[in-house]
Write a protein that holds these residues in place. Structure first.
Motif, mmCIF file in Angstrom:
data_model
loop_
_atom_site.group_PDB
_atom_site.id
_atom_site.type_symbol
_atom_site.label_atom_id
_atom_site.label_comp_id
_atom_site.label_asym_id
_atom_site.label_seq_id
_atom_site.Cartn_x
_atom_site.Cartn_y
_atom_site.Cartn_z
ATOM 1 N N ARG A 44 0.817 -1.212 0.000
ATOM 2 C CA ARG A 44 0.000 0.000 0.000
ATOM 3 C C ARG A 44 0.855 1.269 0.000
ATOM 4 O O ARG A 44 0.334 2.370 0.105
ATOM 5 C CB ARG A 44 -0.939 -0.011 1.206
ATOM 6 N N GLY A 45 2.184 1.126 -0.073
ATOM 7 C CA GLY A 45 3.064 2.287 -0.195
ATOM 8 C C GLY A 45 3.615 2.828 1.109
ATOM 9 O O GLY A 45 4.124 3.948 1.144
ATOM 10 N N LEU A 46 3.519 2.064 2.201
ATOM 11 C CA LEU A 46 4.028 2.522 3.490
ATOM 12 C C LEU A 46 4.933 1.459 4.122
ATOM 13 O O LEU A 46 4.568 0.810 5.100
ATOM 14 C CB LEU A 46 2.856 2.848 4.432
ATOM 15 N N GLY A 138 9.741 -0.183 13.485
ATOM 16 C CA GLY A 138 8.470 -0.013 12.793
ATOM 17 C C GLY A 138 7.800 1.249 13.305
ATOM 18 O O GLY A 138 8.173 1.801 14.337
ATOM 19 N N TYR A 139 6.805 1.723 12.581
ATOM 20 C CA TYR A 139 6.119 2.948 12.999
ATOM 21 C C TYR A 139 4.610 2.781 12.891
ATOM 22 O O TYR A 139 4.105 1.869 12.245
ATOM 23 C CB TYR A 139 6.589 4.150 12.175
ATOM 24 N N TYR A 140 3.908 3.690 13.568
ATOM 25 C CA TYR A 140 2.448 3.727 13.569
ATOM 26 C C TYR A 140 2.015 5.002 12.859
ATOM 27 O O TYR A 140 2.632 6.049 13.024
ATOM 28 C CB TYR A 140 1.905 3.774 14.999
ATOM 29 N N LEU A 141 0.940 4.919 12.108
ATOM 30 C CA LEU A 141 0.350 6.133 11.549
ATOM 31 C C LEU A 141 -0.418 6.810 12.672
ATOM 32 O O LEU A 141 -1.128 6.147 13.440
ATOM 33 C CB LEU A 141 -0.600 5.792 10.400
ATOM 34 N N ALA A 142 -0.277 8.116 12.788
ATOM 35 C CA ALA A 142 -0.888 8.844 13.902
ATOM 36 C C ALA A 142 -1.383 10.204 13.446
ATOM 37 O O ALA A 142 -0.954 10.709 12.412
ATOM 38 C CB ALA A 142 0.135 9.021 15.026
ATOM 39 N N ASP A 143 -2.277 10.823 14.257
ATOM 40 C CA ASP A 143 -2.667 12.184 13.921
ATOM 41 C C ASP A 143 -1.690 13.172 14.535
ATOM 42 O O ASP A 143 -0.742 12.810 15.194
ATOM 43 C CB ASP A 143 -4.092 12.578 14.302
ATOM 44 N N ASP A 144 -1.979 14.453 14.305
ATOM 45 C CA ASP A 144 -1.037 15.514 14.650
ATOM 46 C C ASP A 144 -0.749 15.660 16.139
ATOM 47 O O ASP A 144 0.277 16.213 16.504
ATOM 48 C CB ASP A 144 -1.537 16.860 14.106
ATOM 49 N N LYS A 163 4.155 15.010 -4.776
ATOM 50 C CA LYS A 163 4.685 13.897 -3.987
ATOM 51 C C LYS A 163 4.067 13.890 -2.571
ATOM 52 O O LYS A 163 3.687 12.846 -2.054
ATOM 53 C CB LYS A 163 6.208 14.036 -3.907
ATOM 54 N N ASP A 164 3.975 15.073 -1.959
ATOM 55 C CA ASP A 164 3.392 15.189 -0.621
ATOM 56 C C ASP A 164 1.893 14.877 -0.633
ATOM 57 O O ASP A 164 1.366 14.251 0.284
ATOM 58 C CB ASP A 164 3.619 16.591 -0.048
ATOM 59 N N LEU A 165 1.220 15.334 -1.692
ATOM 60 C CA LEU A 165 -0.212 15.048 -1.826
ATOM 61 C C LEU A 165 -0.456 13.552 -1.919
ATOM 62 O O LEU A 165 -1.352 13.021 -1.249
ATOM 63 C CB LEU A 165 -0.790 15.753 -3.061
ATOM 64 N N LYS A 166 0.333 12.864 -2.724
ATOM 65 C CA LYS A 166 0.175 11.420 -2.875
ATOM 66 C C LYS A 166 0.432 10.708 -1.547
ATOM 67 O O LYS A 166 -0.322 9.819 -1.162
ATOM 68 C CB LYS A 166 1.113 10.880 -3.958
ATOM 69 N N PHE A 167 1.486 11.108 -0.845
ATOM 70 C CA PHE A 167 1.789 10.500 0.456
ATOM 71 C C PHE A 167 0.629 10.715 1.429
ATOM 72 O O PHE A 167 0.193 9.782 2.113
ATOM 73 C CB PHE A 167 3.070 11.075 1.044
ATOM 74 N N SER A 168 0.121 11.942 1.498
ATOM 75 C CA SER A 168 -0.979 12.249 2.422
ATOM 76 C C SER A 168 -2.228 11.442 2.092
ATOM 77 O O SER A 168 -2.910 10.948 2.986
ATOM 78 C CB SER A 168 -1.298 13.745 2.395
ATOM 79 N N GLN A 169 -2.528 11.306 0.805
ATOM 80 C CA GLN A 169 -3.695 10.519 0.396
ATOM 81 C C GLN A 169 -3.521 9.054 0.782
ATOM 82 O O GLN A 169 -4.455 8.411 1.258
ATOM 83 C CB GLN A 169 -3.939 10.653 -1.106
ATOM 84 N N THR A 170 -2.323 8.524 0.585
ATOM 85 C CA THR A 170 -2.050 7.127 0.951
ATOM 86 C C THR A 170 -2.219 6.934 2.447
ATOM 87 O O THR A 170 -2.866 5.993 2.903
ATOM 88 C CB THR A 170 -0.618 6.731 0.526
ATOM 89 N N GLU A 172 -3.875 8.836 4.668
ATOM 90 C CA GLU A 172 -5.259 9.041 5.087
ATOM 91 C C GLU A 172 -6.132 7.856 4.701
ATOM 92 O O GLU A 172 -7.027 7.462 5.434
ATOM 93 C CB GLU A 172 -5.800 10.345 4.503
ATOM 94 N N GLY A 173 -5.864 7.268 3.551
ATOM 95 C CA GLY A 173 -6.601 6.079 3.131
ATOM 96 C C GLY A 173 -6.378 4.921 4.084
ATOM 97 O O GLY A 173 -7.305 4.184 4.428
ATOM 98 N N TYR A 174 -5.146 4.774 4.534
ATOM 99 C CA TYR A 174 -4.819 3.692 5.470
ATOM 100 C C TYR A 174 -5.434 3.970 6.839
ATOM 101 O O TYR A 174 -5.898 3.078 7.530
ATOM 102 C CB TYR A 174 -3.305 3.547 5.584
ATOM 103 N N ARG A 175 -5.442 5.224 7.268
ATOM 104 C CA ARG A 175 -5.989 5.560 8.593
ATOM 105 C C ARG A 175 -7.506 5.388 8.645
ATOM 106 O O ARG A 175 -8.079 5.303 9.727
ATOM 107 C CB ARG A 175 -5.590 6.976 8.987
ATOM 108 N N LYS A 176 -8.161 5.286 7.505
ATOM 109 C CA LYS A 176 -9.601 5.015 7.508
ATOM 110 C C LYS A 176 -9.906 3.645 8.103
ATOM 111 O O LYS A 176 -10.995 3.399 8.599
ATOM 112 C CB LYS A 176 -10.185 5.134 6.106
#
Length: 192
Positions: A44-46, A138-144, A163-170, A172-176
């Motif tokens: 998934r790109g992460l 390893g890391y966790y996706l987290a909010d601000d 590049k930043d937009l694509k990363f953010s979309q990826t 945010e999609g995973y955090r759903k």
């Protein structure tokens, strides 16, 4: 119901949930689990991502009037907070439940066992490469709101470059996946 009886009932309920689900779900990932999680995250790109962390504020509809102040936040509705680390398949492998709503995600993190593990350097030891640099945790996706630790990857605020937009979309999609899991929990355990 007296406060001591309510606390006893909540602890008993929690113990039974842990007894029922801990062997399969409420446990740290094994090496095989980590390989599966890492493979999916990389597809998934992460690469190196082992789950998403977030807190959910669970409305406490039958909260006693005397406790409402401690468990109420900005919306003046009593809630209890659940902190969870969740994988793409809605597997909760870390849960910390019961903090009052007057706390925020950062306060909850400092009280949870996950914070103890991370600050002691006991995050899952894995190796992955991003931009020709090797990482060992390893890391966790987290909010601000989460701290600037190597184990938390936050989204880029107001991305403008493609590049930043694509990363953010990826991301945010995973955090759903976390929000989906919280929705499932609320529906399945509405009795809480």
């Amino acid at each position: 119901m007296a406060k001591s009886t309510a606390i006893k009932a909540l602890k008993r309920f929690t113990r039974e949930i842990v007894n029922l689900y801990s062997a399969k779900y409420l446990r740290a990932p094994t090496l095989a689990d980590l390989r599966r999680l890492l493979a999916k995250a990389e597809r998934r790109g992460l690469p190196g991502m082992i789950g998403s962390i977030d807190c959910m504020h669970w409305q406490w509809k039958n909260c006693r009037t005397g406790w409402a102040g401690e468990y109420s936040g900005r919306k003046r509705v009593p809630t209890i907070i659940l902190e969870a680390v969740i994988s793409y398949d809605t597997w909760i492998w870390h849960a910390f439940f019961g903090m009052p709503r007057s706390c925020n995600d950062l306060n909850v993190l400092t009280k949870s066992s996950l914070s103890d593990e991370l600050t002691a350097g006991r995050a899952p030891q894995i190796q992955f490469q991003v931009n020709n640099k090797i990482h060992n945790l390893g890391y966790y996706l987290a909010d601000d709101i989460y701290p600037q630790w190597a184990t938390f990857l936050k989204s880029i605020p107001r991305p403008t470059r493609p590049k930043d937009l694509k990363f953010s979309q990826t991301q945010e999609g995973y955090r759903k996946d976390v929000e989906t899991c919280f929705g499932i929990l609320q529906l399945r355990f509405s009795i809480v």
